[in-house]
Design a protein around this motif. Structure first.
Motif, PDB file in Angstrom:
ATOM      1  N   GLN A   1      40.196  34.249 -10.507  1.00 45.95           N
ATOM      2  CA  GLN A   1      39.330  34.618  -9.739  1.00 45.95           C
ATOM      3  C   GLN A   1      38.277  35.349 -10.499  1.00 45.95           C
ATOM      4  OE1 GLN A   1      40.925  37.005  -6.604  1.00 45.95           O
ATOM      5  NE2 GLN A   1      42.074  35.077  -5.770  1.00 45.95           N
ATOM      6  N   THR A   2      36.870  34.943 -10.155  1.00 49.44           N
ATOM      7  CA  THR A   2      35.859  35.682 -10.785  1.00 49.44           C
ATOM      8  C   THR A   2      35.388  36.741  -9.500  1.00 49.44           C
ATOM      9  OG1 THR A   2      35.307  33.644 -11.815  1.00 49.44           O
ATOM     10  CG2 THR A   2      33.417  35.416 -11.602  1.00 49.44           C
ATOM     11  N   SER A   3      35.093  37.923  -9.869  1.00 43.46           N
ATOM     12  CA  SER A   3      34.428  38.859  -9.386  1.00 43.46           C
ATOM     13  C   SER A   3      32.932  39.102  -9.289  1.00 43.46           C
ATOM     14  CB  SER A   3      35.138  40.221  -9.255  1.00 43.46           C
ATOM     15  OG  SER A   3      34.824  40.714 -10.558  1.00 43.46           O
TER      16      SER A   3
ATOM     17  N   SER B   1      25.028  43.300  -6.218  1.00 43.58           N
ATOM     18  CA  SER B   1      23.605  43.252  -6.656  1.00 43.58           C
ATOM     19  C   SER B   1      23.515  41.802  -7.211  1.00 43.58           C
ATOM     20  CB  SER B   1      23.227  44.143  -7.843  1.00 43.58           C
ATOM     21  OG  SER B   1      24.076  44.037  -8.877  1.00 43.58           O
ATOM     22  N   GLU B   2      24.369  40.925  -7.902  1.00 53.40           N
ATOM     23  CA  GLU B   2      24.623  39.837  -8.229  1.00 53.40           C
ATOM     24  C   GLU B   2      24.659  38.846  -7.105  1.00 53.40           C
ATOM     25  OE1 GLU B   2      26.934  39.989 -12.568  1.00 53.40           O
ATOM     26  OE2 GLU B   2      28.042  39.660 -10.627  1.00 53.40           O
ATOM     27  N   SER B   3      25.428  39.061  -5.872  1.00 50.11           N
ATOM     28  CA  SER B   3      25.457  38.394  -4.859  1.00 50.11           C
ATOM     29  C   SER B   3      24.008  38.256  -3.971  1.00 50.11           C
ATOM     30  CB  SER B   3      26.341  38.850  -3.850  1.00 50.11           C
ATOM     31  OG  SER B   3      27.605  38.792  -4.587  1.00 50.11           O
ATOM     32  N   LEU B   4      23.574  39.550  -4.116  1.00 50.25           N
ATOM     33  CA  LEU B   4      22.113  39.889  -3.437  1.00 50.25           C
ATOM     34  C   LEU B   4      20.894  39.015  -3.948  1.00 50.25           C
ATOM     35  CD1 LEU B   4      20.581  41.407  -0.976  1.00 50.25           C
ATOM     36  CD2 LEU B   4      20.561  43.187  -2.547  1.00 50.25           C
ATOM     37  N   LEU B   5      21.088  38.965  -5.526  1.00 45.88           N
ATOM     38  CA  LEU B   5      20.239  38.189  -6.191  1.00 45.88           C
ATOM     39  C   LEU B   5      20.392  36.860  -5.955  1.00 45.88           C
ATOM     40  CD1 LEU B   5      19.767  40.698  -9.250  1.00 45.88           C
ATOM     41  CD2 LEU B   5      17.898  39.790  -7.839  1.00 45.88           C
TER      42      LEU B   5
END
Length: 164
Positions: free
Chosen positions: A4-6, A10-14
């Motif tokens: 699993q990658t977490s 901020s990465e998800s928002l971007l």
């Protein structure tokens, strides 16, 4: 073993901003020149709405609201400008790319800790800085929806919804 990658907030928002920015760029590039600064309803001119989208994202990604140079970018207020004073497609594309970099840099720079901190500069956008970022994203999408509705009304191709 689970592979699993977490991801960070901020990465998800971007990731979501990227989809919206790509749609915004598509709108600027693909709306025919003869429709860019025109419209039966002054509010619904694509150039006017795009100027408003970009200037507002520029404003809300600033450190504080005081002193923001509303209207200075094109020497005209987006709502009061005559059509010929609104940005050309090339000017809008340049501004879009600058604002995209500004928001991207801001969100990368503050990270999850900054996103989850209390919002003090723009409290009407919500209780956290994340709320402000989501406010910017919602604002983009609201007005892109209006642009799409106007393009449909004009019988023109609409901006395609982006997914991964």
């Amino acid at each position: 073993m689970d592979d699993q990658t977490s991801y960070t907030i901020s990465e998800s928002l971007l990731e979501t901003f990227k989809l919206t920015w790509d749609m915004c760029e598509d709108a600027i590039v693909k709306i025919p020149d003869e429709h860019w600064r025109t419209g039966d309803v002054d509010y619904l001119m694509p150039a006017r709405l795009m100027y408003h989208i970009l200037e507002t994202a520029d404003f809300y990604s600033s450190p504080e609201p005081e002193g923001f140079p509303w209207g200075q970018r094109f020497d005209a207020d987006c709502w009061d400008a005559l059509p010929e004073r609104l940005p050309s497609k090339d000017q809008a594309l340049e501004y879009h790319r600058e604002v995209r970099e500004k928001v991207n840099g801001w969100l990368h720079g503050i990270g999850d800790t900054g996103l989850l901190s209390p919002e003090t500069a723009f409290p009407w956008t919500g209780s956290s800085v994340l709320c402000r970022a989501l406010y910017i994203l919602a604002h983009y999408r609201q007005h892109l929806g209006e642009i799409n509705a106007e393009l449909r009304r004009r019988g023109l191709p609409r901006v395609e919804w982006r997914t991964y």
